[in-house]
Design a protein around this motif. Sequence first.
Motif: not given
Length: 482
Positions: A397-404, A386-391
């Motif tokens: 973090g940005r990669d997990i959001l992008r590729y999950h 669960l991300f609650v901040g800017y990546q």
Amino acid sequence: MLDIKHHGAVQGVTGSCHELFVDGDNSVLVDCGLFQGAETSGTGADSNRLEIEFDVSAVRALVVTHVHIDHVGRLPYLLAAGFDGPIYCSQPSAALLPLVIEDALKVGVTRNASIIEACLARLAAQLVPLEYKQWGSIPLTTEASSVQVRLCRAGHILGSAYVTFRVKGDAICRPEGATHKQYHDVVFSGDLGAPYSPLLPAPQSPYRADQLILESTYGDRNHENRATRRQRLQHSLEHALKDSGTVLIPAFSIGRTQELLYELEHIIHQNKQKAVSRTRSGASLRWEDIDIIIDSPLASRFTRVYRSLEPYWDAEAKRRVKAGRHPLSFEQVTTIDDHDTHLQTVSYLQRQTRPAIVIAASGMCAGGRIVNYLKALLGDERNDVLFVGYQAAGTPGRDILRYHDKTNGYVMFDGERYPIHAKVQQISGYSAHAGQRDLLNFIKGMRVRPGKVHLVHGDDHAKQTLKGMIEQVHPTCDVIVP
């Protein structure tokens, strides 16, 4: 003639560092932060090159807006470069800053105790805490101009401030033939918080700003209101916990961790008896049964300091304490300090079937203890991130959001691929940064509005979007994107 040079946070959201020149021989530095992820300085210095690449001979003082690492992380290098002037910050920041610098030295420079102690002693000797809304004087080598500094609450993290410099004398640019202008107010926003952030009073606009240097992290979007985002946090956690998995929340040790604790305490207080999950044997687990693990020695130290700074909390938080509640220290919380216990906890969560919530640094997954949790738990579909901040771009973090949600999606840690089977969610409304509406209202709330605005601390799209909005609402304002 006043001039501003930007040494960071112009090609992204990290590395904040801005220099206000009163004349060629006198300047004031606002923040001296670390670059993170793929972001670099204007001369190409990235997170692996920490030296101060600009001349500091004119710098008479440093003003720290708040103690996040992307605003203070290069301070030891500034001292090493020869800066020996006063370091102004708020009273709460003065209590928190030594912890941040000590950790930054241990992680990025050395664990040699004598070197760390020498740096902290130097910092203590130069630190000048200021009360909010009180004027201080910046020492200059000229009598032709003078500069005063004032800090006001920014609502971003405890101790955060926006800065007003009141410049008088020859440095002021007066319209031809005009003699009436006695001073020029230059306001640096630092990082502004969203209204109704946990624990913190909302920022109030200054009466005036002739020139404004404004952050634009979320210049292209708005946040949910606090009640909505707390509901989303609760619903996201309930959804994640129902299959008895572990919820991983990457969070910066200071600010976000304390806000999450505050919100979790309220959720538990309101829903103690509500079932949220089941054990493998079928036993029902209520909210009050859920383990909350804070795995960050630094976060634990910050939380203790936060508790000691209760006079700076907002009215709501003070009411909760008066009612006998403990917003930052309640019985469901387990704190992990030593490394061995950390490794044991990672291993235990990898094997167990009892749900848990883990909050660990770093917020963008670029190092820190969260990495070991991600390596161990990302591959299990029972778990959630669960991300609650800017990546920021270039961070795991940005990669997990992008590729999950991609087929065979993965993230790289230490040169090795880790498949992403855990569910990934993001609650952008929990950002500690002001949204677009809040940034516009910061300007709108001024009685005397700035003739010039510099947009920093944002991606290109966010800055350009905010530029267009400011020009639409305040057509006489000159908006500059450095």
